[in-house]
Design an enzyme around this catalytic site. Structure first.
Site, PDB file in Angstrom:
ATOM      1  N   GLU B  55     -59.486  23.563 -33.657  1.00 32.98           N
ATOM      2  CA  GLU B  55     -58.838  22.298 -33.292  1.00 32.98           C
ATOM      3  C   GLU B  55     -57.966  22.430 -32.046  1.00 32.98           C
ATOM      4  O   GLU B  55     -57.772  21.455 -31.321  1.00 32.98           O
ATOM      5  CB  GLU B  55     -58.019  21.744 -34.460  1.00 32.98           C
ATOM      6  CG  GLU B  55     -58.856  21.202 -35.617  1.00 32.98           C
ATOM      7  CD  GLU B  55     -59.270  22.264 -36.627  1.00 32.98           C
ATOM      8  OE1 GLU B  55     -59.025  23.472 -36.374  1.00 32.98           O
ATOM      9  OE2 GLU B  55     -59.848  21.907 -37.672  1.00 32.98           O
ATOM     10  N   PHE B 117     -54.001  19.742 -52.305  1.00 34.55           N
ATOM     11  CA  PHE B 117     -54.846  20.654 -51.540  1.00 34.55           C
ATOM     12  C   PHE B 117     -54.970  20.156 -50.097  1.00 34.55           C
ATOM     13  O   PHE B 117     -55.264  18.982 -49.867  1.00 34.55           O
ATOM     14  CB  PHE B 117     -56.233  20.759 -52.186  1.00 34.55           C
ATOM     15  CG  PHE B 117     -57.175  21.617 -51.384  1.00 34.55           C
ATOM     16  CD1 PHE B 117     -56.926  22.978 -51.216  1.00 34.55           C
ATOM     17  CD2 PHE B 117     -58.304  21.070 -50.790  1.00 34.55           C
ATOM     18  CE1 PHE B 117     -57.777  23.768 -50.463  1.00 34.55           C
ATOM     19  CE2 PHE B 117     -59.164  21.860 -50.043  1.00 34.55           C
ATOM     20  CZ  PHE B 117     -58.901  23.212 -49.870  1.00 34.55           C
ATOM     21  N   GLN B 118     -54.735  21.025 -49.157  1.00 37.62           N
ATOM     22  CA  GLN B 118     -54.790  20.729 -47.714  1.00 37.62           C
ATOM     23  C   GLN B 118     -53.860  19.598 -47.300  1.00 37.62           C
ATOM     24  O   GLN B 118     -54.177  18.831 -46.406  1.00 37.62           O
ATOM     25  CB  GLN B 118     -56.232  20.433 -47.278  1.00 37.62           C
ATOM     26  CG  GLN B 118     -57.097  21.678 -47.362  1.00 37.62           C
ATOM     27  CD  GLN B 118     -58.423  21.533 -46.634  1.00 37.62           C
ATOM     28  OE1 GLN B 118     -58.980  20.451 -46.546  1.00 37.62           O
ATOM     29  NE2 GLN B 118     -58.933  22.649 -46.131  1.00 37.62           N
ATOM     30  N   LYS B 167     -57.104   9.481 -46.872  1.00 42.64           N
ATOM     31  CA  LYS B 167     -58.531   9.300 -47.148  1.00 42.64           C
ATOM     32  C   LYS B 167     -58.824   7.925 -47.745  1.00 42.64           C
ATOM     33  O   LYS B 167     -59.795   7.265 -47.373  1.00 42.64           O
ATOM     34  CB  LYS B 167     -58.987  10.405 -48.102  1.00 42.64           C
ATOM     35  CG  LYS B 167     -60.488  10.565 -48.161  1.00 42.64           C
ATOM     36  CD  LYS B 167     -60.861  11.853 -48.887  1.00 42.64           C
ATOM     37  CE  LYS B 167     -62.379  12.027 -48.884  1.00 42.64           C
ATOM     38  NZ  LYS B 167     -62.775  13.266 -49.557  1.00 42.64           N
ATOM     39  N   MET B 474     -48.547  38.952 -16.141  1.00 43.34           N
ATOM     40  CA  MET B 474     -47.246  38.377 -15.801  1.00 43.34           C
ATOM     41  C   MET B 474     -46.131  39.076 -16.580  1.00 43.34           C
ATOM     42  O   MET B 474     -45.027  39.289 -16.074  1.00 43.34           O
ATOM     43  CB  MET B 474     -47.240  36.873 -16.073  1.00 43.34           C
ATOM     44  CG  MET B 474     -46.017  36.170 -15.522  1.00 43.34           C
ATOM     45  SD  MET B 474     -45.836  36.384 -13.747  1.00 43.34           S
ATOM     46  CE  MET B 474     -46.516  34.860 -13.136  1.00 43.34           C
TER      47      MET B 474
HETATM   48  C1  LIG Z   1     -49.456  31.217 -26.257  1.00 45.59           C
HETATM   49  C2  LIG Z   1     -48.626  32.039 -25.349  1.00 45.59           C
HETATM   50  N1  LIG Z   1     -48.150  33.227 -25.775  1.00 45.59           N
HETATM   51  C3  LIG Z   1     -47.409  33.988 -24.942  1.00 45.59           C
HETATM   52  C4  LIG Z   1     -47.102  33.581 -23.685  1.00 45.59           C
HETATM   53  C5  LIG Z   1     -46.233  34.441 -22.763  1.00 45.59           C
HETATM   54  N2  LIG Z   1     -47.002  34.868 -21.569  1.00 45.59           N
HETATM   55  C6  LIG Z   1     -46.881  34.249 -20.385  1.00 45.59           C
HETATM   56  S1  LIG Z   1     -47.881  34.907 -19.195  1.00 45.59           S
HETATM   57  C7  LIG Z   1     -48.472  36.060 -20.274  1.00 45.59           C
HETATM   58  C8  LIG Z   1     -49.507  37.068 -19.831  1.00 45.59           C
HETATM   59  C9  LIG Z   1     -50.815  36.441 -19.522  1.00 45.59           C
HETATM   60  O1  LIG Z   1     -51.771  37.441 -19.372  1.00 45.59           O
HETATM   61  P1  LIG Z   1     -53.207  37.118 -18.840  1.00 45.59           P
HETATM   62  O2  LIG Z   1     -53.758  35.912 -19.496  1.00 45.59           O
HETATM   63  O3  LIG Z   1     -54.041  38.344 -18.924  1.00 45.59           O
HETATM   64  O4  LIG Z   1     -52.959  36.696 -17.315  1.00 45.59           O
HETATM   65  P2  LIG Z   1     -52.401  37.531 -16.083  1.00 45.59           P
HETATM   66  O5  LIG Z   1     -50.925  37.315 -16.033  1.00 45.59           O
HETATM   67  O6  LIG Z   1     -52.784  38.942 -16.294  1.00 45.59           O
HETATM   68  O7  LIG Z   1     -53.088  36.901 -14.912  1.00 45.59           O
HETATM   69  C10 LIG Z   1     -47.875  35.922 -21.533  1.00 45.59           C
HETATM   70  C11 LIG Z   1     -48.145  36.795 -22.681  1.00 45.59           C
HETATM   71  C12 LIG Z   1     -47.603  32.315 -23.297  1.00 45.59           C
HETATM   72  N3  LIG Z   1     -47.350  31.786 -22.093  1.00 45.59           N
HETATM   73  N4  LIG Z   1     -48.372  31.578 -24.130  1.00 45.59           N
END
Ligand SMILES: Cc1ncc(C[n+]2csc(CCOP(=O)(O)OP(=O)(O)O)c2C)c(N)n1
Lengths: 162, 568
Positions: B55, B117-118, B167, B474
């Protein structure tokens, strides 16, 4: 500074959560909240008292107006509105101080709802300062229970009369 | 309420109301509590349903569809776990003002509140993350709620709405199929009249020597690109956009100074410091852009927004116009005078020359910036680009220039990893003739990777550009710069074989590792209209510059050439 907001909302489930949730989410504190239906069964009126400067209150008003169920928000200036709160107080008395208690009640325009040998149950309404005042005066007797409604407010129609 | 004689089921009515609203495509996933609706959808000839794999994918697809087309995005889920899987997407859509209608099934009204349920209190759960939501208790109320919800989602500052249908309400019969009146106040769906004084507003701009337009996502929502261009050209004012505003003003225009903010261009951020007038058009002084009250310290500040709650929320301004951006600019324009701003413009030109976007492309490894520039050239800048979140997102924002609105799809406010792939899928369904590219990272890609199946099933031509640095890049960048290279849980010690994985879904795929392979890679990736995945191996140490360190402001911007300073 305390502000009193009078808010008209659609009267259906969840509206209260929407409004109070907004305060929680934005980190604002509600001092008191009172809700009741208006002459239109579809519409409720909420009175919210909050502490904040003009900036905070302005933000709250704007955010409230973004909720689809909020129909109107009014910031009630003290001088141009009536503000009331109802309080029920049950407190202890003794044979010795009973007449002192009754004198106080008379002086404050308090309604006596129940009197037993060792207690009084009273009703009082007034502005929040007066309500707080009477609670302070009764405290030395020994308060058993207090229930406050929270403040409600309505604007005077004739703004010239204060 | 007006009535017709023929009683139909709530589920039938839901389908008919969607059809009447002009909805052509919905993204969803069935389950017990929404089956009566699905049974009616089976008969619809007008609505195409895309069966997703999760979803979260459904709502991000609806977002990608909505952002790239400007239409309402619709997603469907069942009660309980189906509904809670929409949470991230709803929050994302709320933060970025995307018009979404989420339809959820709910347990029957007599079971509500019994921990059936659900069952989940999705109404209660989504109060803070929707613009509006409702639990519909009677089939007779359905038409009114539908009309209200759609108007609220699309009107004013757009946003997500959620309608929860027990429902028995879907099964119940009703003759009420039109809302005779709406219960909500008109300002939630009517286009408000512009409030404020456009003339006074314009005069503040006229007397400015160094004006700067600061354009946000509101410009996209209000379809105000033409007006912004007219204003910038008439006033001779440079334009910077936020991450959300990319494409609202042509990135190739001589007056464009690109993106501002944490990873914006050095020249945009320096222009903010130097300007004497800043005109915010549909942006919200987001904290990644305007960290402190002294944002644009030498400037008179002006703000146009459709959302009154945005005025003076974080940054105080001197002039305010409240209303739809397109209308507001149209009212300002007649009062705007040209003026000679050649000194300011040439100042901007030299900022651009002396502080360009920069990276070191000398080695044998592939630099993502270089690759993105080649993709930009090959697609002539005409692709719709979605991204996930991380370094790749910022490189894409910096190195792919956007000339048109609704062609840049990124999770700005929430920063949702997992957004990119489904958003690209939604965009492709809305724009079958355009090239749609999802730029992703090896971390983000794995958050909604199951939607590769949705691409395969619909034989959709979505292009996936996967930058693999075997890191949460990042996170690594921050750890390297601010946590003394303690790479706590940011390195992947296991990654799947992405090429084989794509191939398992019948998506042609290729991996490249060396600079010499770039041309081959770009050709392969964009050779026809079909789907493809290119996995580009990039150095883990590559960083996004410029950068305003967290908690700092424009003054503290670090460019690529200052990297040494930062390491101390
Ligand atoms: C759902 C979610 N969890 C954690 C983060 C924190 N976060 C921001 S950037 C990042 C790293 C992203 O890594 P990647 O997708 O490999 O991209 P890159 O920076 O290597 O280009 C994380 C963990 C986020 N933005 N969203």
């Amino acid at each position: 500074m305390k502000h009193t907001l009078s808010i008209l909302v659609n009267n259906h489930p969840g509206v209260m959560s929407h409004v109070s949730g907004l305060f929680t989410r934005r980190g604002y504190n509600i001092d008191s909240i009172a809700v009741g239906v208006t002459d239109d069964p579809e519409v409720s009126s909420m009175t919210i008292v909050l502490n904040g400067d003009d900036f905070v209150v302005g933000q709250v008003k704007n955010q409230l107006l973004k909720l689809p169920d909020v129909l109107r928000v009014q910031d009630m200036a003290y001088a141009s509105s009536v503000q009331r709160e109802l309080v029920l107080v049950s407190f202890s008395i003794t044979e010795k101080n009973r007449s002192e208690a009754l004198t106080i009640c008379n002086g404050f325009d308090v309604k006596i709802l129940e009197m037993t040998e060792d207690s009084l149950l009273i009703e009082f309404s007034g502005n929040s300062r007066q309500v707080t005042n009477i609670i302070t005066v009764l405290k030395p007797f020994g308060i058993r229970e207090i229930s406050r409604t929270g403040q409600i407010a309505i604007a005077y129609r004739n703004q010239n009369v204060v | 309420m007006t009535s017709t004689t023929e009683a139909i089921t709530g589920g039938r009515l839901m389908v008919e109301l969607l059809e009447e609203a002009g909805v052509e495509i919905v993204f969803g996933y069935p389950g017990g509590a929404i089956l009566p609706f699905y049974d009616e959808l089976y008969h619809s000839k007008k609505i195409k349903h895309i069966l997703v794999r999760h979803e979260q994918g459904a709502i991000h697809m609806a977002e990608g569809y909505a952002r790239s087309t400007g239409k309402l995005g619709v997603c469907i889920a069942t009660s309980g776990p189906g509904a809670t899987n929409l949470i991230t997407g709803l929050t994302d859509a709320k933060m970025d003002s995307v018009p979404i209608l989420a339809i959820t099934g709910q347990v029957a009204t007599d079971a509500i509140g019994t921990d059936a349920f659900q069952e989940a209190d999705i109404f209660g759960i989504t109060i803070p993350i929707t613009k509006y939501n409702a639990l519909i208790k009677k089939a007779d109320d359905l038409a009114r709620h539908f009309e209200e919800a759609i108007k609220i989602a699309m009107g004013g500052r757009p946003g997500p709405v959620l309608l929860d249908f027990p429902k028995d309400v879907q099964l119940g019969k009703t003759t009420v199929r039109k809302a005779s009146s709406l219960k909500i106040a008109p300002h939630h769906y009517e286009r408000p009249k512009v409030k404020g004084d456009p003339q006074e507003f314009a005069e503040a701009l006229n007397v400015a020597k160094r004006p700067l337009l600061y354009v946000g996502g509101g410009a996209i929502n209000s379809f105000a690109s033409a007006e912004i261009k007219a204003l910038a050209e008439k006033a001779n004012a440079p334009v910077t956009t936020t991450l959300m505003g990319l494409g609202a003003f042509p990135g190739t225009h001589p007056l464009s100074v690109g993106m501002l903010g944490m990873h914006g261009t050095a020249y945009a951020n320096k222009a903010v410091l130097e300007c004497d007038y800043i005109l915010n058009l549909g942006a919200r002084f987001d904290d990644r852009v305007a960290k402190y009250q002294d944002f644009a310290p030498n400037a008179v500040r002006a703000h146009v927004d459709i959302d009154a709650a945005e005025f003076n929320k974080r940054i105080n301004v001197d002039h305010i116009l409240h209303g739809d951006l397109k209308d507001a600019i149209r009212e300002i324009l007649p009062f705007v005078k040209g003026g000679d701003r050649s000194e300011w413009i040439s100042n901007i030109q030299s900022l651009k020359k002396n502080h360009p976007l920069d990276f070191d492309n000398s080695g044998e490894t592939i630099k993502p910036q270089d690759f993105l520039q080649k993709v930009y050239t090959k697609t002539k800048g005409e692709a719709i680009v979605s991204t996930d979140v991380g370094q790749h997102q910022m490189w894409a924002a910096q190195y792919y220039l956007f000339d048109k609105p609704n062609t840049w799809l990124t999770s700005g406010g929430l920063g949702t990893m997992g957004y990119g792939l489904p958003a690209a899928i939604g965009a492709k369904f809305g724009n079958p003739d355009k090239t749609v590219i999802c730029v992703t990272g090896d971390g983000s890609f794995q958050m909604c990777i199951q939607e590769l199946a949705t691409i395969a099933q619909s034989k959709l031509g979505v292009k996936i550009l996967l930058f693999n640095n075997n890191f949460l890049g990042m996170v690594r960048q921050w750890q390297e710069l601010f946590y003394e290279e303690r790479f706590s849980e940011s390195q992947w010690t296991y990654n799947p074989n992405f090429v084989k994985l794509a191939e398992a879904y019948d998506i042609p795929a290729m991996r490249i590792e060396k600079k010499s392979e770039i041309q081959k890679g770009v050709e392969f990736f964009l050779k026809d209209s079909g789907s493809a995945l290119i996995e580009v191996m990039i150095p883990a140490e590559e960083k996004v510059f410029p950068m305003i360190p967290a908690g700092k402001s424009q003054q503290d911007l670090i460019e690529f050439k200052d990297l040494g300073k930062l390491k101390k």
